[in-house]
Design a protein around this motif. Structure first.
Motif, PDB file in Angstrom:
ATOM      1  N   ASN A 113       0.758  -0.792   0.322  1.00  0.00           N
ATOM      2  CA  ASN A 113       0.521  -0.428  -0.208  1.00  0.00           C
ATOM      3  C   ASN A 113       0.848   1.272  -0.275  1.00  0.00           C
ATOM      4  O   ASN A 113       0.594   2.419  -1.122  1.00  0.00           O
ATOM      5  CB  ASN A 113      -0.883   0.194   1.395  1.00  0.00           C
ATOM      6  CG  ASN A 113      -2.090  -0.740   0.652  1.00  0.00           C
ATOM      7  OD1 ASN A 113      -2.212  -1.377  -0.038  1.00  0.00           O
ATOM      8  ND2 ASN A 113      -2.289  -1.493   2.419  1.00  0.00           N
ATOM      9  N   ARG A 156      -0.444   7.630  -9.253  1.00  0.00           N
ATOM     10  CA  ARG A 156      -1.125   6.372  -8.847  1.00  0.00           C
ATOM     11  C   ARG A 156      -2.125   6.504 -10.051  1.00  0.00           C
ATOM     12  O   ARG A 156      -2.097   4.613 -10.864  1.00  0.00           O
ATOM     13  CB  ARG A 156      -2.571   6.303  -8.460  1.00  0.00           C
ATOM     14  CG  ARG A 156      -1.971   5.989  -6.495  1.00  0.00           C
ATOM     15  CD  ARG A 156      -3.142   5.720  -5.536  1.00  0.00           C
ATOM     16  NE  ARG A 156      -3.730   6.791  -5.490  1.00  0.00           N
ATOM     17  CZ  ARG A 156      -4.399   7.786  -4.486  1.00  0.00           C
ATOM     18  NH1 ARG A 156      -3.158   7.686  -3.079  1.00  0.00           N
ATOM     19  NH2 ARG A 156      -5.068   8.739  -4.471  1.00  0.00           N
ATOM     20  N   ASN A 157      -2.307   6.746 -10.546  1.00  0.00           N
ATOM     21  CA  ASN A 157      -2.639   7.329 -11.694  1.00  0.00           C
ATOM     22  C   ASN A 157      -1.693   6.361 -13.314  1.00  0.00           C
ATOM     23  O   ASN A 157      -1.949   5.822 -13.657  1.00  0.00           O
ATOM     24  CB  ASN A 157      -3.654   8.078 -13.005  1.00  0.00           C
ATOM     25  CG  ASN A 157      -3.907   7.766 -14.343  1.00  0.00           C
ATOM     26  OD1 ASN A 157      -3.663   8.715 -14.651  1.00  0.00           O
ATOM     27  ND2 ASN A 157      -5.835   6.902 -14.001  1.00  0.00           N
ATOM     28  N   PHE A 188      -2.314  -1.539  -9.922  1.00  0.00           N
ATOM     29  CA  PHE A 188      -2.696  -2.328  -9.203  1.00  0.00           C
ATOM     30  C   PHE A 188      -3.553  -4.150  -9.853  1.00  0.00           C
ATOM     31  O   PHE A 188      -4.837  -3.819 -10.350  1.00  0.00           O
ATOM     32  CB  PHE A 188      -3.690  -1.390  -7.977  1.00  0.00           C
ATOM     33  CG  PHE A 188      -2.876  -0.647  -7.535  1.00  0.00           C
ATOM     34  CD1 PHE A 188      -2.337  -1.052  -6.482  1.00  0.00           C
ATOM     35  CD2 PHE A 188      -2.983   1.170  -7.855  1.00  0.00           C
ATOM     36  CE1 PHE A 188      -2.024   0.487  -5.497  1.00  0.00           C
ATOM     37  CE2 PHE A 188      -2.522   1.689  -6.980  1.00  0.00           C
ATOM     38  CZ  PHE A 188      -1.775   1.545  -6.052  1.00  0.00           C
ATOM     39  N   PHE A 244      -5.185  -7.031  -7.339  1.00  0.00           N
ATOM     40  CA  PHE A 244      -5.567  -7.815  -5.955  1.00  0.00           C
ATOM     41  C   PHE A 244      -6.121  -9.003  -5.874  1.00  0.00           C
ATOM     42  O   PHE A 244      -6.756  -9.526  -6.956  1.00  0.00           O
ATOM     43  CB  PHE A 244      -7.101  -6.573  -5.128  1.00  0.00           C
ATOM     44  CG  PHE A 244      -7.079  -4.755  -5.554  1.00  0.00           C
ATOM     45  CD1 PHE A 244      -5.724  -4.431  -4.672  1.00  0.00           C
ATOM     46  CD2 PHE A 244      -7.352  -4.193  -6.672  1.00  0.00           C
ATOM     47  CE1 PHE A 244      -5.845  -2.920  -5.175  1.00  0.00           C
ATOM     48  CE2 PHE A 244      -6.749  -2.893  -6.628  1.00  0.00           C
ATOM     49  CZ  PHE A 244      -6.422  -1.930  -5.575  1.00  0.00           C
ATOM     50  N   HIS A 274     -11.333  -6.841  -7.715  1.00  0.00           N
ATOM     51  CA  HIS A 274     -12.268  -5.486  -7.225  1.00  0.00           C
ATOM     52  C   HIS A 274     -12.475  -4.771  -8.626  1.00  0.00           C
ATOM     53  O   HIS A 274     -12.130  -3.856  -9.169  1.00  0.00           O
ATOM     54  CB  HIS A 274     -11.199  -4.110  -6.398  1.00  0.00           C
ATOM     55  CG  HIS A 274     -11.576  -4.757  -4.883  1.00  0.00           C
ATOM     56  ND1 HIS A 274     -11.977  -4.508  -4.687  1.00  0.00           N
ATOM     57  CD2 HIS A 274      -9.999  -4.890  -4.391  1.00  0.00           C
ATOM     58  CE1 HIS A 274     -11.935  -4.873  -3.719  1.00  0.00           C
ATOM     59  NE2 HIS A 274     -10.450  -4.946  -2.931  1.00  0.00           N
ATOM     60  N   ARG A 304      -6.248  -4.482 -16.991  1.00  0.00           N
ATOM     61  CA  ARG A 304      -6.868  -2.390 -15.861  1.00  0.00           C
ATOM     62  C   ARG A 304      -4.921  -1.893 -15.488  1.00  0.00           C
ATOM     63  O   ARG A 304      -5.192  -0.651 -15.515  1.00  0.00           O
ATOM     64  CB  ARG A 304      -8.269  -2.638 -14.934  1.00  0.00           C
ATOM     65  CG  ARG A 304      -8.933  -1.825 -14.988  1.00  0.00           C
ATOM     66  CD  ARG A 304      -9.467  -1.378 -13.336  1.00  0.00           C
ATOM     67  NE  ARG A 304      -8.979  -2.790 -12.308  1.00  0.00           N
ATOM     68  CZ  ARG A 304      -9.549  -2.560 -11.113  1.00  0.00           C
ATOM     69  NH1 ARG A 304     -11.051  -3.261 -11.657  1.00  0.00           N
ATOM     70  NH2 ARG A 304      -9.166  -3.945 -10.698  1.00  0.00           N
TER      71      ARG A 304
END
Ligand SMILES: Nc1ncnc2c1ncn2[C@@H]1O[C@H](COP(=O)(O)OP(=O)(O)O)[C@@H](O)[C@H]1O
Ligand SMILES: [Mg+2]
Lengths: 414, 222
Positions: free
Chosen positions: B49, B81-82, B87, B89, B93, B154
């Protein structure tokens, strides 16, 4: 920002049940508000039509019987105002219009009026032209009484529309025709109508108006006598004040004890009018309070469901943050959702409400009894839309704050 | 690509502060496939994180490329982040009301890319993970392995510098696990820097390097 609305549309259209639940409260609130305002307006209009056109600041005074002896005069004498009192009352500073009047026959009973072979029972009054300033009238035929009628004591009459309908056949000439009242012939010069409805119209329109002077000389017992006075107060003067002043003036001139309440009868329309005004105000207040409360509960409902939604969507919001959404964009998303849902629901409620009012209005026609056609005006509709936009933002506030507080790391831990 | 210098993290909840990360040093060169291994509760997710700028740290320095990730503004953090991070998970998600294609396209929405262009690029990446036939399906209609592939697409759609995967196979059976690992290895072979958190050694063994996290410290590597 059409993109964000598109994204929002995606969210709300894919969650139909939730969306419907959310909007139904606001829909009902708006619907009820519009209905209540509409019917409130209809009621108000209906009552205005019923009392329509009656002066709001008129005073009526008439002589009765003295109950106290005064300056050597006995009690139980009848109080008889004469023509001299007309001029005296005209001097009163608070008075706008004065219309003295005599009436043939008793208080509630009419007299027989003959036209050719037709006969009817009507109120017959001796009036002055000023009466038209107290009671609004229109003249479908001919004219109202004028000063020359009085000055020359012409034997002319102006009759109510129902009188014409009774005594005259269709197509029969009315203007110039002759009516006989108590054996005296009068030539009809006008037919009048009033905006009144119901009982009031009957009382005011089943009438034959004769010139005040002609009346006094044609019917001997009314010579130099005034049955009663109708007056209107100047705008800045309360009718009750004028009423007291008229009574005092008459008492002094006619030698009546100042405390003799029985010597004159009097009444003013302001109290009555005020009662109706107050009633309308109360109805309007009630409608707005109840309607707003309903609307508010709808807004609170939206807020609640959005709050639940935000809780349910914690992971989604965390994910969006991880993918690059800022706190601001998350808050905007929730506020937009609140705004869109309230606006759509409220608008639907508005449209359906107005539709129902239109239906009711056409069913009721021009209104029946005390109910006029229900309606809302554009101002109210725009106001309601404004309330909705504010309400929508309000509804989104608390859920948006919760959404902003979501920590992405915690939201994604699962 | 990633450099950690003495990263310290303490959770302060309730009466007892929990010192989870105790001065971690780590360098991840570009193009590496790194596994972070450790038992449950050792602080792997906490570390990931921090790497993902989803959480802050109390001491030390975190360098992502040539940028120091410390006390970033809201806006900058969201932007990093973008654009820099992807990410993946354990629990995928994916947004349940969006199709596979729309899920892949979502990060581009936050870059202000037009819808048409978003969907075009998303379709490209969905094709790369072998799911172009499933682009119109909702996540509920996909198997676990397919869902994770959508999530990987994604993560890649913004062409990030680093891909961060937290137990990416934790919810999958062994056959699917291997498929996902093969996909990650292929993406890595094409040049993507990947950090995988896992507690399974057969996952870690497939990575170029493994660091072991225990009691908030790195204890050896392979
Ligand atoms: N937000 C938090 N607040 C308090 N304690 C936390 C929080 N997140 C994790 N922890 C604790 O920190 C420790 C490490 O957690 P985590 O990083 O999730 O471990 P792992 O992913 O290796 O299983 C655990 O003891 C956990 O309970
Ligand atoms: Mg974990």
């Amino acid at each position: 920002m059409p993109e964000s609305w598109l994204e929002l549309w995606d969210v709300v259209s894919r969650n139909r049940v939730r969306t419907l639940l959310t909007i139904s409260g606001v829909f009902w609130g708006m619907f009820m508000l519009i209905l209540m305002i509409g019917f409130g307006n209809g009621l108000e209009r209906g009552m205005q039509d019923t009392v329509g056109g009656t002066f709001t600041n008129a005073v009526f005074v008439w002589g009765r019987t003295a109950s106290l002896p005064y300056r050597g005069l006995p009690a139980n004498r009848s109080v008889r105002p004469s023509n001299a009192e007309i001029e005296a009352l005209r001097e009163l500073p608070g008075l706008a219009v004065l219309a003295p009047r005599n009436r043939l026959g008793g208080w509630r009973s009419g007299v027989n009026v003959v036209h050719g072979s037709e006969l009817g029972n009507y109120q017959v009054n001796g009036d002055v032209p000023e009466w038209a300033e107290v009671q609004p009238m229109t003249f479908p035929l001919g004219r109202w009484l004028n000063q020359r009628d009085l000055d020359e004591e012409r034997k002319v009459a102006v009759i109510g529309k129902p009188v014409m309908d009774d005594l005259y056949g269709p197509g029969e000439p009315v203007i110039g025709s002759v009516l006989t009242v108590n054996g005296v012939a009068f030539r009809v010069v006008g037919v009048f109508d009033t905006p009144l409805g119901g009982e009031d119209a009957e009382r005011v329109e089943n009438v034959v108006h004769l010139p005040f002077t002609t009346f006094q000389s044609a019917f001997a017992s009314y010579r130099d006598y005034v049955g009663w006075f109708t007056a209107t107060a100047r705008p800045e003067v309360p009718a009750s004040e004028l009423e007291a002043a008229m009574r005092a003036t008459l008492a002094e001139r006619l030698v009546v004890h100042p405390d003799d309440l029985n010597a004159f009868g009097s009444r003013n329309s302001q109290e009555e009018f005020q009662k109706i005004v107050n009633l309308f105000a109360a109805i309007r207040l009630l409608v707005w309070v109840v309607g707003s409360a309903t609307l508010l509960s709808g807004v609170v409902g939206v807020s609640n469901i959005l709050l639940v939604t935000v809780r349910e969507r914690t992971a989604e919001i965390g994910l969006r943050r991880a993918l690059g959404a800022t706190r601001v964009s998350v808050v905007t998303m929730i506020l937009q959702e609140a705004l869109m849902l309230t606006a759509v629901a409220g608008y639907a409620g508005l449209v359906v409400g107005v539709g129902v009012l239109e239906l009711a209005s056409s069913a009721l026609g021009e209104g029946s009894g005390s109910m006029g056609p229900p309606s809302v005006d554009l101002r109210v509709a725009l106001g309601a839309i404004g309330v909705l936009i504010v309400g929508g933002l309000f509804a989104g506030l608390i859920p948006a704050r919760h959404a902003a507080a979501i920590e992405p790391a915690a939201a994604l831990r699962s | 690509m990633i450099r950690l210098v003495g990263i310290d993290k303490t959770y302060r909840v309730g009466a007892h502060p929990l010192h989870v990360l105790k001065g971690l040093h780590l360098t991840v060169p570009p193009g590496e496939l790194l596994a972070i291994m450790g038992s449950s509760g050792s602080g792997k997710s906490t570390l990931l994180n921090i790497l993902g700028i989803l959480d802050g740290y109390d001491g030390g320095e975190y360098w992502l490329g040539d940028a120091l990730v410390k006390d970033l503004s809201e806006r900058k953090a969201a932007d990093y982040r973008n654009r820099f991070l992807g990410f993946v998970f354990q629990s995928f998600h994916l947004l349940p009301f969006k199709t596979a294609l729309e899920n892949v396209a979502l990060p581009l929405y936050y870059q202000g890319v037009s819808r048409k262009e978003r969907l075009r690029r998303a379709a490209e990446h969905l094709d790369q993970v072998g799911l172009s036939d499933w682009s119109g399906h909702l996540p509920g209609e996909l198997s676990g392995g397919q869902k994770q592939r959508v999530a990987i697409a994604r993560a890649l759609v913004t062409r990030p510098r680093v891909m961060l995967a937290d137990e990416p196979t934790g919810a999958l059976d062994s056959v699917t696990t291997q498929e996902i690992m093969d996909l990650l290895k292929r993406v890595n072979a094409e040049g993507m820097t990947i950090v995988v958190v896992t507690h399974e050694s057969d996952i870690a063994e497939q990575c170029a390097r493994t660091v072991f996290l225990k009691d908030g410290r790195f204890e050896g590597e392979r």
